[in-house]
Scaffold this motif. Structure first.
Motif, PDB file in Angstrom:
ATOM      1  N   PHE A   1      10.375   8.007  -1.671  1.00 15.02           N
ATOM      2  CA  PHE A   1      11.312   6.926  -1.939  1.00 15.02           C
ATOM      3  C   PHE A   1      12.746   7.419  -1.840  1.00 15.02           C
ATOM      4  CE2 PHE A   1       7.858   4.933  -4.614  1.00 15.02           C
ATOM      5  CZ  PHE A   1       7.722   3.800  -3.835  1.00 15.02           C
ATOM      6  N   SER A   2      13.603   6.561  -1.314  1.00 17.52           N
ATOM      7  CA  SER A   2      15.042   6.787  -1.391  1.00 17.52           C
ATOM      8  C   SER A   2      15.477   6.229  -2.751  1.00 17.52           C
ATOM      9  CB  SER A   2      15.738   6.018  -0.262  1.00 17.52           C
ATOM     10  OG  SER A   2      15.602   4.616  -0.496  1.00 17.52           O
ATOM     11  N   PRO A   3      16.716   6.453  -3.163  1.00 16.24           N
ATOM     12  CA  PRO A   3      17.183   5.822  -4.413  1.00 16.24           C
ATOM     13  C   PRO A   3      17.014   4.295  -4.376  1.00 16.24           C
ATOM     14  CG  PRO A   3      18.687   7.563  -3.772  1.00 16.24           C
ATOM     15  CD  PRO A   3      17.711   7.402  -2.628  1.00 16.24           C
ATOM     16  N   LYS A   4      17.295   3.678  -3.214  1.00 17.38           N
ATOM     17  CA  LYS A   4      17.126   2.229  -3.081  1.00 17.38           C
ATOM     18  C   LYS A   4      15.651   1.841  -3.249  1.00 17.38           C
ATOM     19  CE  LYS A   4      18.068  -1.520   0.224  1.00 17.38           C
ATOM     20  NZ  LYS A   4      18.592  -1.829   1.571  1.00 17.38           N
ATOM     21  N   GLY A   5      14.757   2.649  -2.714  1.00 15.44           N
ATOM     22  CA  GLY A   5      13.316   2.397  -2.857  1.00 15.44           C
ATOM     23  C   GLY A   5      12.868   2.549  -4.301  1.00 15.44           C
ATOM     24  N   GLN A   6      13.401   3.551  -5.003  1.00  7.31           N
ATOM     25  CA  GLN A   6      13.082   3.752  -6.427  1.00  7.31           C
ATOM     26  C   GLN A   6      13.507   2.541  -7.247  1.00  7.31           C
ATOM     27  OE1 GLN A   6      11.431   5.892  -8.143  1.00  7.31           O
ATOM     28  NE2 GLN A   6      11.272   7.714  -6.868  1.00  7.31           N
ATOM     29  N   LYS A   7      14.686   2.025  -6.926  1.00  9.72           N
ATOM     30  CA  LYS A   7      15.204   0.842  -7.640  1.00  9.72           C
ATOM     31  C   LYS A   7      14.295  -0.363  -7.382  1.00  9.72           C
ATOM     32  CE  LYS A   7      19.302  -2.057  -8.068  1.00  9.72           C
ATOM     33  NZ  LYS A   7      20.613  -2.390  -7.529  1.00  9.72           N
TER      34      LYS A   7
ATOM     35  N   LYS B   1      14.982  -0.063   6.434  1.00  5.99           N
ATOM     36  CA  LYS B   1      15.495  -0.844   5.309  1.00  5.99           C
ATOM     37  C   LYS B   1      16.100   0.051   4.229  1.00  5.99           C
ATOM     38  CE  LYS B   1      12.763  -4.894   6.118  1.00  5.99           C
ATOM     39  NZ  LYS B   1      13.884  -5.678   6.592  1.00  5.99           N
ATOM     40  N   GLY B   2      16.028   1.365   4.442  1.00  9.86           N
ATOM     41  CA  GLY B   2      16.612   2.308   3.493  1.00  9.86           C
ATOM     42  C   GLY B   2      15.787   2.513   2.241  1.00  9.86           C
ATOM     43  N   LEU B   3      14.493   2.163   2.290  1.00  7.25           N
ATOM     44  CA  LEU B   3      13.652   2.238   1.096  1.00  7.25           C
ATOM     45  C   LEU B   3      12.931   3.570   0.938  1.00  7.25           C
ATOM     46  CD1 LEU B   3      12.200  -1.370   1.320  1.00  7.25           C
ATOM     47  CD2 LEU B   3      14.024  -0.537  -0.187  1.00  7.25           C
ATOM     48  N   ILE B   4      12.750   4.259   2.049  1.00  5.57           N
ATOM     49  CA  ILE B   4      12.139   5.582   1.979  1.00  5.57           C
ATOM     50  C   ILE B   4      12.928   6.526   2.867  1.00  5.57           C
ATOM     51  CG2 ILE B   4       9.792   4.757   1.460  1.00  5.57           C
ATOM     52  CD1 ILE B   4       9.095   5.355   4.373  1.00  5.57           C
ATOM     53  N   ARG B   5      12.758   7.805   2.615  1.00  2.00           N
ATOM     54  CA  ARG B   5      13.371   8.824   3.452  1.00  2.00           C
ATOM     55  C   ARG B   5      12.249   9.738   3.935  1.00  2.00           C
ATOM     56  NH1 ARG B   5      13.433  12.841  -0.385  1.00  2.00           N
ATOM     57  NH2 ARG B   5      13.707  12.124  -2.504  1.00  2.00           N
ATOM     58  N   SER B   6      12.492  10.373   5.051  1.00  2.00           N
ATOM     59  CA  SER B   6      11.476  11.276   5.572  1.00  2.00           C
ATOM     60  C   SER B   6      12.113  12.593   5.977  1.00  2.00           C
ATOM     61  CB  SER B   6      10.760  10.653   6.760  1.00  2.00           C
ATOM     62  OG  SER B   6      11.631  10.512   7.851  1.00  2.00           O
ATOM     63  N   ALA B   7      11.282  13.625   5.998  1.00  2.43           N
ATOM     64  CA  ALA B   7      11.726  14.949   6.403  1.00  2.43           C
ATOM     65  C   ALA B   7      10.522  15.707   6.928  1.00  2.43           C
ATOM     66  CB  ALA B   7      12.336  15.686   5.218  1.00  2.43           C
ATOM     67  N   SER B   8      10.785  16.687   7.744  1.00  2.00           N
ATOM     68  CA  SER B   8       9.704  17.540   8.242  1.00  2.00           C
ATOM     69  C   SER B   8       9.283  18.491   7.133  1.00  2.00           C
ATOM     70  CB  SER B   8      10.174  18.335   9.450  1.00  2.00           C
ATOM     71  OG  SER B   8      10.453  17.469  10.517  1.00  2.00           O
TER      72      SER B   8
ATOM     73  N   PRO C   1       0.815  -1.231   0.000  1.00  2.00           N
ATOM     74  CA  PRO C   1       0.000   0.000   0.000  1.00  2.00           C
ATOM     75  C   PRO C   1       0.845   1.276   0.000  1.00  2.00           C
ATOM     76  CG  PRO C   1      -0.881  -1.568   1.585  1.00  2.00           C
ATOM     77  CD  PRO C   1       0.442  -2.112   1.106  1.00  2.00           C
ATOM     78  N   VAL C   2       1.872   1.327   0.823  1.00  2.00           N
ATOM     79  CA  VAL C   2       2.715   2.527   0.886  1.00  2.00           C
ATOM     80  C   VAL C   2       3.499   2.677  -0.416  1.00  2.00           C
ATOM     81  CG1 VAL C   2       4.689   3.613   2.044  1.00  2.00           C
ATOM     82  CG2 VAL C   2       2.850   2.579   3.395  1.00  2.00           C
ATOM     83  N   PHE C   3       4.061   1.593  -0.916  1.00  2.00           N
ATOM     84  CA  PHE C   3       4.816   1.657  -2.170  1.00  2.00           C
ATOM     85  C   PHE C   3       3.917   2.110  -3.315  1.00  2.00           C
ATOM     86  CE2 PHE C   3       8.701   0.129  -0.595  1.00  2.00           C
ATOM     87  CZ  PHE C   3       9.634   0.103  -1.626  1.00  2.00           C
ATOM     88  N   TYR C   4       2.728   1.568  -3.369  1.00  2.00           N
ATOM     89  CA  TYR C   4       1.806   1.940  -4.450  1.00  2.00           C
ATOM     90  C   TYR C   4       1.441   3.421  -4.346  1.00  2.00           C
ATOM     91  CZ  TYR C   4      -1.955   1.945  -7.788  1.00  2.00           C
ATOM     92  OH  TYR C   4      -2.745   2.249  -8.868  1.00  2.00           O
ATOM     93  N   MET C   5       1.103   3.860  -3.139  1.00  2.00           N
ATOM     94  CA  MET C   5       0.733   5.260  -2.958  1.00  2.00           C
ATOM     95  C   MET C   5       1.879   6.189  -3.356  1.00  2.00           C
ATOM     96  SD  MET C   5      -1.461   5.078   0.554  1.00  2.00           S
ATOM     97  CE  MET C   5      -1.721   6.840   0.648  1.00  2.00           C
ATOM     98  N   LEU C   6       3.104   5.848  -2.947  1.00  3.00           N
ATOM     99  CA  LEU C   6       4.259   6.675  -3.307  1.00  3.00           C
ATOM    100  C   LEU C   6       4.583   6.584  -4.795  1.00  3.00           C
ATOM    101  CD1 LEU C   6       6.635   6.202  -0.241  1.00  3.00           C
ATOM    102  CD2 LEU C   6       5.425   8.296  -0.926  1.00  3.00           C
ATOM    103  N   SER C   7       4.197   5.489  -5.439  1.00  7.55           N
ATOM    104  CA  SER C   7       4.421   5.393  -6.884  1.00  7.55           C
ATOM    105  C   SER C   7       3.459   6.319  -7.640  1.00  7.55           C
ATOM    106  CB  SER C   7       4.270   3.949  -7.374  1.00  7.55           C
ATOM    107  OG  SER C   7       2.908   3.566  -7.448  1.00  7.55           O
ATOM    108  N   GLN C   8       2.340   6.656  -7.003  1.00 11.39           N
ATOM    109  CA  GLN C   8       1.348   7.533  -7.618  1.00 11.39           C
ATOM    110  C   GLN C   8       1.614   9.008  -7.302  1.00 11.39           C
ATOM    111  OE1 GLN C   8      -1.130   6.014  -9.718  1.00 11.39           O
ATOM    112  NE2 GLN C   8       0.437   4.482  -9.317  1.00 11.39           N
ATOM    113  N   LYS C   9       2.074   9.260  -6.074  1.00 10.38           N
ATOM    114  CA  LYS C   9       2.436  10.612  -5.626  1.00 10.38           C
ATOM    115  C   LYS C   9       3.838  10.483  -5.053  1.00 10.38           C
ATOM    116  CE  LYS C   9      -1.872  12.727  -4.193  1.00 10.38           C
ATOM    117  NZ  LYS C   9      -2.540  13.343  -3.037  1.00 10.38           N
ATOM    118  N   GLU C  10       4.718  11.346  -5.426  1.00  8.78           N
ATOM    119  CA  GLU C  10       6.110  11.185  -5.018  1.00  8.78           C
ATOM    120  C   GLU C  10       6.365  11.458  -3.543  1.00  8.78           C
ATOM    121  OE1 GLU C  10       8.756  13.233  -7.649  1.00  8.78           O
ATOM    122  OE2 GLU C  10       7.781  12.390  -9.410  1.00  8.78           O
ATOM    123  N   ILE C  11       5.579  12.357  -2.953  1.00 11.96           N
ATOM    124  CA  ILE C  11       5.770  12.723  -1.550  1.00 11.96           C
ATOM    125  C   ILE C  11       4.407  12.703  -0.860  1.00 11.96           C
ATOM    126  CG2 ILE C  11       6.494  14.539   0.048  1.00 11.96           C
ATOM    127  CD1 ILE C  11       8.413  15.534  -2.134  1.00 11.96           C
TER     128      ILE C  11
END
Length: 169
Positions: free
Chosen positions: A100-106, A81-88, A44-54
């Motif tokens: 997504f982090s670069p690893k998550g994009q891959k 797992k290094g698949l996503i990054r977060s920021a305020s 679910p999270v991967f799919y949602m982030l694939s539709q909206k980048e942030i």
């Protein structure tokens, strides 16, 4: 006839859980078979982030209709797992944004063909009979019914004034 099937609606939740566990196990097996380190629980999270980048964690929890805490825990796992990054959020420091982090994009690029094949497989499955064609509509209608009145409320209504403690004696 298997026990679950002959027991009717009392085993509704158990049957759904068993079906879900079987579905997720098969999907995870496909990922594993193709050397993709991905867990169906992340979908679910991967799919949602694939539709909206942030997305904010609040947006994720709202869309998934889950608690903020549950969404935050899943985000934390994906972050570990290094698949996503977060920021305020720059406009609201309390708001945590994830991408997504670069690893998550891959990894997303690896899972997209699986999702495409899964879409075709599910379309095929749902087209096998008139009853299975109605499955997604039936699930949607059941979800709407639960939103109007929870199972808890429905059970309590049927229990009414019946005192359960009287039956324990």
């Amino acid at each position: 006839m298997p026990f679950y099937q002959q027991s009717g609606v009392l085993f509704f939740g158990s049957r759904l859980r068993r079906l879900s566990e079987s579905f997720l196990a098969d999907v995870n097996r496909v990922y594993q078979q193709h050397g993709i380190t991905f867990d169906a629980a992340w979908f679910p999270v991967f799919y949602m982030l694939s539709q909206k980048e942030i997305l904010s964690i609040r947006e994720i929890s709202g869309e998934l209709e889950t608690s903020h805490s549950a969404a935050s825990q899943l985000i934390s796992k994906l972050q570990e797992k290094g698949l996503i990054r977060s920021a305020s959020d720059k406009s609201d420091a309390r708001k945590k944004l994830v991408a997504f982090s670069p690893k998550g994009q891959k990894l997303l690029k690896q899972v997209l063909p699986v999702w495409n094949a899964m879409q075709h497989a599910m379309d095929e499955l749902l087209a096998e009979s008139p009853d299975t064609r109605q499955l997604m509509t039936s699930i949607l209608e059941t979800e709407k019914s639960f939103q109007r009145k929870s199972l808890y409320e429905r059970i309590e209504t049927h229990l009414g004034s019946e005192n359960i403690s009287d039956h324990k004696k």
